[in-house]
Design a protein around this motif. Sequence first.
Motif, short mmCIF file in Angstrom:
data_model
loop_
_atom_site.label_atom_id
_atom_site.label_comp_id
_atom_site.label_asym_id
_atom_site.label_seq_id
_atom_site.Cartn_x
_atom_site.Cartn_y
_atom_site.Cartn_z
N GLU B 46 -30.59 5.67 69.66
CA GLU B 46 -29.51 4.91 69.07
C GLU B 46 -28.73 5.50 68.34
N GLY B 51 -22.63 3.83 69.93
CA GLY B 51 -22.88 2.70 68.98
C GLY B 51 -21.64 1.81 69.08
N CYS B 62 -25.47 -0.21 73.36
CA CYS B 62 -26.03 1.14 73.46
C CYS B 62 -27.52 1.07 72.92
N SER B 63 -28.05 -0.11 72.45
CA SER B 63 -29.61 -0.22 71.88
C SER B 63 -30.16 -0.44 73.48
N ALA B 66 -30.33 2.71 75.11
CA ALA B 66 -31.61 3.47 74.23
C ALA B 66 -32.91 3.03 74.85
#
Lengths: 196, 285
Positions: B46, B51, B62-63, B66
């Motif tokens: 992350e 981000g 993004c998370s 990830a």
Amino acid sequence: MKEMLVILFSVVLIDNLVLSRFLGVCSFLGLTKDLKNAMGMSVAVIFVMMVATGITYPIYWSILAPINLGYLQTVIFILVIAAVVQVLEAIIRKAFPPLYKAMGIYLPLITTNCAILGVMLINIQEEYSFISAMMSSFGAGVGYMLAMFLFTGVRSKMEKADIPEFLQGLPITLMAASIVSVSFMGFKGVIENLFG
Amino acid sequence: MIIVLLNPILNATLIGGGIALLMGAAILVVFRFFSVEKDELQQELEGILPGANCGGCGYSGCSAYASVLADGSEKNTTLCTAGGQETATAVAAALGVKAGAVVPLVAHVFCQGTCEHTHERYEYTGTAHCASASGLFSGPNSCTYGCLGFGDCVNVCEFNAIYVEDGVAKVNHNLCTACGKCVKACPKQLIHLIPKHELATNVTCSNHWPARVVRSACKVGCIACSRCVRTCPVNAIKIEDNLAVIDQYACIHCGKCVDVCPTKAIHRGLLDGPCAVDEEKKAAG
């Protein structure tokens, strides 16, 4: 029972949150590019709307109203909604990971969604009973979902259309939204005929 | 109730502050009990990802990207278009896998209707820009899909990778960075970005007319005869709207379609001259 049905139908069709009251338009335009996003956001909105009503309604009628602090409702409701969304997100992430995945980034987005605050305020304004307020919140969420789904369909058609260059993007989206909105004006007067 | 007796301003402050405090406390408590330990790897990833939560990778943020990278359900480290090659390399390093190549692309002009293959329908004397020529009855070319050769793409290219030869734009793939400016500049939409491969095989034609009309307009146009479709060993070629199209990701660069094409519309190798492998073959054979 009849009163519930009247409330449900009127918030879904006649006073549709997005298409008649023009609340929550930002997410309506932003998240209707594909059905998956529209679905995620709609479910999250229905969910948060019910929970937030369940909390703000008693706060208003048992704390704010008795001591004449009704004018604080907007500030307090924003505060409560933001907190509720945060708490809900944490709980869902821990307890129901699949649900959390499905709602994804939409939950935090709802914190700033005017549709939620709007429904809270309308519920107070209309002086609904608690059950009616819950029904109205549920209906408003369903109406939001209906608007999202309809508009996703319209936009998927628009992608294939040959749109003049100066209208491409936001202009044509707004025009399409206004036409969809006009179509909902046709529901005015339906309720009186439906329920006598 | 006692607070009713107090000053209204004090009431408002107390109630507002009280509710805020309560909510804050509730959040603290809930976060204490419902905290989820995040994977260390996921946290590191992350940090690497931009981000921006643009969703360009196909995940909801993004998370999310990830987390699928961290649990191994997504192997592709090159999905982040916002971060580009730098991010892809960093992500691959964090995961301990080979730095995946963001497939290099190169611009390719899908027309080879040079002056000798096409003719002019009228004499164009306007400004020497493709866009304006295209606006006048779709340009002077006998093939209205074809390259006009005024070099709008040459003008926008900042790397001097495009040149016009014999009335048709060509791309020097060594200089091309696949920035995509020429793709936007071409009024005929002849330029596309294709995966960079030494032997990239393309139906270098964009004409959707039926065969008879194509033949009258251009000697090297695709007539949609389907010979290449039948020849292709991996079924990478399809006829779409009177034009053969080669799926660049399925193509194995065998070159069989090049040999069967009756109009020589299929071109092998990137278009800055004969490619090295063909030269070797010639030398050997």
